[in-house]
Design a protein around this motif. Structure first.
Motif, short mmCIF file in Angstrom:
data_model
loop_
_atom_site.label_atom_id
_atom_site.label_comp_id
_atom_site.label_asym_id
_atom_site.label_seq_id
_atom_site.Cartn_x
_atom_site.Cartn_y
_atom_site.Cartn_z
N SER B 28 0.82 -1.21 0.00
CA SER B 28 0.00 0.00 0.00
C SER B 28 0.85 1.26 0.00
O SER B 28 0.41 2.28 -0.52
CB SER B 28 -1.02 0.00 1.14
N LEU B 29 2.06 1.19 0.56
CA LEU B 29 2.92 2.37 0.49
C LEU B 29 3.36 2.65 -0.95
O LEU B 29 3.49 3.80 -1.36
CB LEU B 29 4.15 2.20 1.39
N GLY B 30 3.58 1.58 -1.71
CA GLY B 30 3.89 1.77 -3.12
C GLY B 30 2.68 2.28 -3.87
O GLY B 30 2.73 3.21 -4.67
N LEU B 31 1.54 1.66 -3.53
CA LEU B 31 0.29 1.96 -4.22
C LEU B 31 -0.09 3.43 -4.05
O LEU B 31 -0.56 4.07 -4.98
CB LEU B 31 -0.81 1.07 -3.64
N VAL B 164 10.23 7.63 4.26
CA VAL B 164 10.80 8.01 2.96
C VAL B 164 9.69 8.56 2.06
O VAL B 164 9.83 9.64 1.47
CB VAL B 164 11.49 6.80 2.29
N ILE B 165 8.58 7.84 1.99
CA ILE B 165 7.51 8.27 1.08
C ILE B 165 6.86 9.56 1.56
O ILE B 165 6.57 10.46 0.78
CB ILE B 165 6.49 7.13 0.90
N TRP B 166 6.66 9.65 2.87
CA TRP B 166 6.09 10.89 3.41
C TRP B 166 6.99 12.07 3.04
O TRP B 166 6.54 13.12 2.59
CB TRP B 166 5.95 10.78 4.92
N TRP B 167 8.30 11.85 3.20
CA TRP B 167 9.26 12.91 2.92
C TRP B 167 9.24 13.29 1.44
O TRP B 167 9.18 14.47 1.09
CB TRP B 167 10.66 12.44 3.35
N ILE B 168 9.26 12.27 0.56
CA ILE B 168 9.22 12.55 -0.87
C ILE B 168 7.95 13.32 -1.24
O ILE B 168 7.98 14.29 -1.98
CB ILE B 168 9.30 11.24 -1.69
N ALA B 239 -7.89 -1.01 -0.46
CA ALA B 239 -8.81 -0.50 0.56
C ALA B 239 -8.08 0.37 1.58
O ALA B 239 -8.61 1.39 2.02
CB ALA B 239 -9.53 -1.66 1.26
N THR B 240 -6.85 -0.02 1.93
CA THR B 240 -6.12 0.78 2.91
C THR B 240 -5.80 2.17 2.36
O THR B 240 -5.77 3.14 3.10
CB THR B 240 -4.79 0.14 3.33
N ILE B 241 -5.59 2.25 1.04
CA ILE B 241 -5.33 3.55 0.42
C ILE B 241 -6.54 4.46 0.62
O ILE B 241 -6.42 5.62 0.99
CB ILE B 241 -5.12 3.40 -1.11
N VAL B 242 -7.71 3.87 0.36
CA VAL B 242 -8.92 4.65 0.48
C VAL B 242 -9.15 5.00 1.94
O VAL B 242 -9.50 6.13 2.28
CB VAL B 242 -10.11 3.84 -0.08
N PHE B 246 -5.46 8.53 0.96
CA PHE B 246 -4.38 8.80 0.01
C PHE B 246 -3.21 9.55 0.64
O PHE B 246 -2.48 10.24 -0.04
CB PHE B 246 -4.92 9.58 -1.21
N HIS B 247 -3.07 9.42 1.94
CA HIS B 247 -1.95 10.05 2.64
C HIS B 247 -1.06 8.93 3.20
O HIS B 247 -1.57 8.00 3.80
CB HIS B 247 -2.49 10.93 3.77
N PRO B 248 0.28 9.02 3.01
CA PRO B 248 1.15 7.91 3.43
C PRO B 248 0.96 7.51 4.89
O PRO B 248 0.95 6.31 5.20
CB PRO B 248 2.56 8.46 3.22
#
Lengths: 369, 313
Positions: B28-31, B164-168, B239-242, B246-248
């Motif tokens: 989900s972090l990639g997604l 990392v993703i939050w930072w990017i 589902a976790t994305i939703v 859409f926030h890391p």
């Protein structure tokens, strides 16, 4: 969705253009046909890569699915729920909404059918079976109407919610057959058997049940609804442009809810006939993946209900013939999924092919200019 | 109720929950990256399944789990390329392409698995990744040692990736470009952002994460493969994305919740508590739906699932 938006816009524009209509009708036939052929062709290449003669494999597939009454009845048996679920997808997709929840709705339909079918043994079949179908359809409809309401009044994407409800429904069913609906004293997670008066009568010398007539009847009704009624036309307009309806005085929100409700009801009946005709009691996970196969059925049918009868039977035949192919050549049954996937990809690629040509042309013209 | 609490509040349980959450967290972090760029990637289910299979097969035939991981990443990357080409370049319907690809992956993995197995009915196992070995004095730290230090490498990768993703996303130009492309591609295009390139790269990144998720599913722990092993993991990640809007960080919360529910469900099946074990696993889905009903469509990227054509009006 964009894909059909464009196609439908073109249909409406060209209503008066007779030649275009004929071209459209031809395309409606040719695209699925070519898609299926290409799918089988690439499938043949994959077979050769496994060291299997594709002619032998496909002959076994054909023989196991369409030659002789036992094979044909098995194919039709497998096709019935596929067609119904495919019709459910057609119904919502014509209006521009995606119902990926056919599987969950089918499970709910099965629950409804089981509740009616395991009780009321005193009812005559003439009342008992239709009652089970209606209740099952309502159960399926309830599961689909929630995504419809969320879409209409909260703007929530129905793709997301119908996927989520698939899981809710599967776990709900599992909870029921291990709890309140469980057959007392049984080791297995299953319900009581469906009583005699609710079972669908069988054809002679085959497992095929009379639910097939219901499937054909429903496809006919939907064909009439889509093509001969104002409501069907409004659905098509909605599929093309959601704003157009507003000007025509149709309430889009109401329509979304109605469409999702009916779509869910149709999917629910697929669960009903599986329980009353095939499994004869409620069990877990009896149709894993059917919701996704339904999308393939609807696409190959070009969203035409009568086409869904054909494409559903085609996919049913692939499923049935697969085991004969496995026996004859050792190719695993799961190979069929690959062919199915290739067919979907080719069909949608062919549908937008003209549009891609136009774009390439535009780019070339811009370069020359 | 007392028994119930006794099950949940042990360090071992929380550690297990983190283990179950790991593949989900990775996927989900990639997604979240590619969904924010405006591409709906339901193919993630097929990516996880194929990478689970190829990680297993790679490790089985070479004996090295690392080569297994490599095979998994390649397989996942290939699927991402097909999905990207169909959905970004050709602008085909993203849901239908995903349905086709998922079906294809299911067929491919099961077919290849049959061919590898032959007629052998024994369970075959491959070499897998083992727990990361920490110095002994660290693992003996009471609660934390149990929760955090008895994990596979992938768990740590997942935990690091959250930051990392939050930072990017929120501190770099890349993140801004990704978000811009997902919201209003035409404006981004006008500003000189290459929409296709951003969407492709986001998709490829997402597929690498899904590849790791698949690897974490098959060759950490039991080290075997079964048909349709991913069994909806991709859709749960979706589902976790939703759920996470859409926030890391929200997505992390969602993945942990689903992992926790999964682990609770398994624990409840083997204990004799009078609550059906389906309830904890059903709850996260229902919660996501209720949350969607409350927040409406607010957090969805404006161009989600809408293909972009630079030369059309």
């Amino acid at each position: 969705m964009i894909l059909f938006v464009k196609v439908n816009e073109m249909t409406i524009k060209s209503r008066n253009n007779y030649k275009n209509v004929i071209a459209k009708k031809m395309a409606a036939f040719m695209v699925p046909l070519l898609g299926a052929l290409m799918g089988l062709l690439v499938g043949a290449i994959l077979l050769i890569m496994q060291g299997v003669n594709p002619i032998v494999a496909y002959y076994a597939l054909l023989q196991g699915s369409l030659i002789g009454w036992p094979s044909i009845s098995e194919t039709l048996l497998k096709a019935s729920p596929l067609v119904l679920a495919g019709l459910a997808v057609c119904y919502s997709y014509r209006t521009g909404f995606f119902n990926i929840g056919a599987e969950g709705q089918l499970y709910m339909g099965a629950v409804g059918a089981t509740i009616i079918g395991t009780n009321f043994a005193f009812l005559p079949s003439m009342i008992h079976i239709p009652l089970a179908i209606i209740v099952g359809a309502l159960f399926g409809g309830i599961l689909a109407v929630i995504p419809g309401l969320l879409r209409a009044y909260r703007g929530v994407n129905e793709i997301v919610t119908t996927i989520l409800f698939n899981y809710v429904a599967a776990y709900f069913l599992s909870m029921l057959v291990q709890g309140p609906l469980k057959e007392p004293g049984s080791f297995y997670p299953r319900s009581l058997p469906i009583v005699e008066s609710a079972l669908l009568p069988k054809f002679p010398a085959s497992p095929l049940h009379t639910g097939i007539f219901f499937v054909i009847l429903l496809a006919g009704i939907l064909y009439w609804l889509f093509n001969k009624t104002t409501y069907g036309f409004a659905m098509e307009v909605a599929g093309g442009n959601h704003n157009a309806l507003h000007y025509a005085g149709v309430n889009l929100k109401k329509m979304i809810v109605q469409v999702m409700l009916v779509s869910g009801m149709i999917a629910g009946t697929a669960g009903v006939i599986e329980i009353l005709g095939v499994h004869k009691r409620l069990i877990e996970n009896f149709s894993v993946g059917l919701g996704y196969e339904a999308i393939a059925v609807a696409l190959l049918a070009n969203l035409n209900p009568l086409g869904a009868l054909l494409s559903g039977t085609f996919f049913g035949a692939l499923k049935t013939g697969a085991s004969s192919m496995q026996i004859a050549t050792g190719v695993p049954v799961s190979f069929i999924s690959m062919i199915q996937a290739l067919i979907i990809l080719f069909v949608i690629a062919f549908t937008v092919f003209p549009r891609i040509l136009i774009r390439i042309n535009k780019r070339r013209m811009r370069k020359n200019a | 109720m007392h028994d119930f609490l006794a099950i949940v509040f042990t360090a071992e349980f929380v550690g297990n929950a983190l283990k179950y959450a790991t593949p989900l967290l990775l996927a989900s972090l990639g997604l979240v990256v590619n969904e924010r760029s405006g591409v709906m990637n339901l193919s993630v289910e097929g990516m996880i399944l194929s990478s689970a299979f190829f990680a297993f097969a790679g490790s089985y035939f070479t004996g090295s789990p690392l080569l297994g991981l490599l095979a998994a990443l390649l397989a996942s990357l290939l699927i991402a390329l097909v999905h990207s080409y169909c959905c970004i370049s050709l602008g085909l319907n993203q849901v239908i392409v995903a349905v086709a690809l998922n079906t294809f992956c299911l067929g491919l993995t099961s077919t290849l698995f049959r061919i590898f197995l032959g007629t052998d009915t024994n369970v075959i196992r491959a070499n897998g990744f083992s727990f990361v070995r920490w110095p002994k004095f660290l693992t003996e730290i009471p609660v934390l040692g149990e929760i955090l230090l008895k994990q596979h490498i992938f768990t740590y990768v997942a935990l690091i990736m959250i930051f990392v993703i939050w930072w990017i996303f929120y501190k770099t130009t890349w993140g801004l470009e990704i978000r811009a492309v997902g919201e209003y591609p035409r404006a981004a295009d006008t500003m000189g952002v290459k929409v296709y390139k951003v969407r492709y790269l986001a998709m490829l990144f997402s597929s690498l994460m899904a590849g790791m998720a698949g690897t974490a599913l098959s060759i950490t722990g039991l080290n075997l493969f079964i048909d349709n092993m991913s069994a909806g993991y991709g859709f749960i990640a979706f589902a976790t994305i939703v759920f996470g809007r859409f926030h890391p960080l929200g997505v992390t919360g969602g993945a942990l919740m689903f992992g926790f529910a999964q682990s609770l469900q398994i624990r409840m099946q083997i204990s004799d508590i009078n609550i059906p074990y389906q309830i904890p696993i059903m709850l996260p889905y229902l919660l996501t739906i209720v949350m969607l009903g409350i927040i409406g469509s607010g957090s969805v990227p404006a161009s989600w699932c809408i293909p972009y054509f630079p030369d059309e009006e």
